[in-house]
Design an enzyme around this catalytic site. Structure first.
Site, short mmCIF file in Angstrom:
data_model
loop_
_atom_site.label_atom_id
_atom_site.label_comp_id
_atom_site.label_asym_id
_atom_site.label_seq_id
_atom_site.Cartn_x
_atom_site.Cartn_y
_atom_site.Cartn_z
N LYS A 37 0.82 -1.23 0.07
CA LYS A 37 0.00 -0.07 0.06
C LYS A 37 0.72 1.22 -0.10
O LYS A 37 1.81 1.50 0.58
CB LYS A 37 -0.89 -0.02 1.30
N SER A 114 -9.23 1.25 3.06
CA SER A 114 -8.44 2.16 2.20
C SER A 114 -7.42 1.26 1.64
O SER A 114 -6.73 1.95 0.60
CB SER A 114 -7.80 3.23 3.15
N SER A 138 -9.52 -1.16 7.16
CA SER A 138 -9.09 -0.98 5.85
C SER A 138 -8.22 -2.33 5.45
O SER A 138 -8.07 -2.07 4.22
CB SER A 138 -8.05 0.33 5.97
#
Length: 436
Positions: A37, A114, A138
């Site tokens: 990420k 996310s 997330s």
């Protein structure tokens, strides 16, 4: 940004080879590929945090996050950085600047955020596993929406050095994989677990009321898991609990957040709605402490939903932050006493199927509120939680979550590996005899 054949998962591709020489004995993650990420530092790259203004105003990272180095040292190869929701402030997965990664299970649905790109990269078989972070949900949410495994570890179990903070009281480094073997291998490396004999769970507590929050019928989520658990561990390990009542009776500081609004809504668990309010307040306050100055100075362009949440965070005074911290302590104690050392709690990961892309924000807010009632259980207690994919229902992915006490990550990983084999057998049997 990459082409659509990449499902829009990657921010940028690069190759970080394993840190080991070929002469060494085989390493636990040899020949596996992963993505990270865009919240993790990688030396030589700017960590973008999901927003072009952040990317523009921050320097190149001078070192790589220890978690990424750990995976490289274990023999894995990193293939790049993945798209994320702006400033990690969403569980949806839609990014107005970089595009929304395509959900590999259902292209017309959101991938979940996310850590959207990390989940999509795994679900679409672009990498074997990936790294994400989970503050409010997330990792757990995109794992559920993309039909893969996701792990939120016990709070503090994996270092967050070299990771941009969102809200430190809840931030965790988690991971995704498609199959249980890869999933547990990565977990053992990240959590630095030594080999230990699997422990049989003393109880599997099904939070009956939590399943009422989900629009997916109870039986569809629980049936194969219950049958698999009965076969492996015997029927007497299964217990049923009204979690909302238990939390209400054992977390007295929650009274501060119990409002009429929380108690009047349909399909609502007042104590868990209050828990979610406490979590979101402390999250806003810590987010503001971390990033308020930068936001005020740069005035970044933020997408819909994100910009409202960020504005709300900037207005947060934090006057109730101490009550939120008391709730964290009380909830951890209460759930530790409920589960014991080797008990697990079973809940739905999310309150239903992944929402459609560009769902009306007010409709999404109801879903989001229900989601946080479920997500705040591990979020506030600091417990570890695993998202287990259970195939598809009406062509949409479904999952279930298991939670274990803070520090019981190794036990939970072993349990998943054992239980999942049994779940697959039950699924196969159910398909062979649809009437049974």
């Amino acid at each position: 940004m990459e082409t659509s054949s990449d499902y829009g998962a990657f921010m940028e591709r690069f190759l970080l080879p394993p840190s080991s020489s070929p002469q060494q004995p085989p390493l636990p993650l040899s020949s596996l590929t992963f993505a990270v990420k865009d919240i993790f530092d990688v030396k030589g790259y700017v960590t973008g945090f999901g927003n072009p203004d952040w990317l523009r105003t921050h320097p190149v990272a001078t070192s790589t996050a220890p978690t990424v180095l750990t995976l490289l040292n274990a023999g894995a190869t990193c293939l790049g950085k993945t798209v994320m929701d702006e400033m990690a402030y969403s569980i949806n997965g839609e990014n107005i600047h970089y595009g929304t990664p395509t959900n590999p299970c259902a292209a017309d649905r959101v991938p979940g955020g996310s850590s959207s790109g990390s989940a999509v990269a795994v679900g679409a078989k672009l990498v074997d596993f990936s790294l994400g972070t989970d503050t409010g949900g997330s990792v757990r949410v995109p794992a559920s929406y993309c039909g893969i495994f996701g792990f939120r570890p016990s709070h503090g179990a994996i270092t967050e050095d070299g990771v941009i903070p969102m809200a430190q009281s809840f931030d965790t480094v988690g991971w995704f994989a498609r199959d249980p073997k890869t999933f547990t291998s990565v977990g053992r490396v990240l959590l630095q677990l030594t080999e230990a004999a699997p422990v049989k769970p003393t109880q599997i507590i099904i939070a009956e009321d939590c399943f009422q929050l989900s629009s997916t019928p109870y039986d569809i989520i629980t049936q194969v898991v219950i049958k698999a658990a009965e076969k492996l561990y015997g029927g007497d390990v299964l217990k049923h609990e009204n979690l909302g009542d238990y939390v209400k009776d054992n977390v007295p500081s929650l009274n501060h957040f119990m409002t009429k609004e929380n108690t009047d809504q349909v399909y609502n668990i007042p104590s868990l709605a209050a828990l979610s309010s406490a979590m979101r307040l402390l999250q806003r306050f810590e987010f503001k402490s971390n990033h308020g100055e930068w936001i005020s100075a740069v005035k970044p362009n933020l997408g819909p939903g994100i910009s409202e949440r960020v504005s709300e965070a900037l207005r947060e005074t934090g006057e109730d932050a101490d009550i939120c911290r008391a709730i964290r302590r009380e909830l951890r104690d209460a759930l530790t006493s409920l589960l014991g050392d080797f008990g697990v709690l079973m809940i739905p990961t999310v309150p239903g199927s992944p929402p459609k892309l560009q769902t009306d924000p007010s409709e999404l807010e109801v879903f989001r509120a229900r989601a946080f009632s479920l997500l705040s259980i591990a979020g506030v207690s600091g417990f570890c939680q695993v998202t287990i994919p259970l195939g598809m229902d009406n062509n949409l992915p479904i999952s279930v979550s298991l939670l274990a006490k803070h520090g019981a990550d190794g036990f939970l990983l072993h349990l998943v590996e054992n239980l999942y084999d049994s779940i697959k057998q039950e699924e196969a049997a159910a398909m062979a005899n649809p009437k049974s």
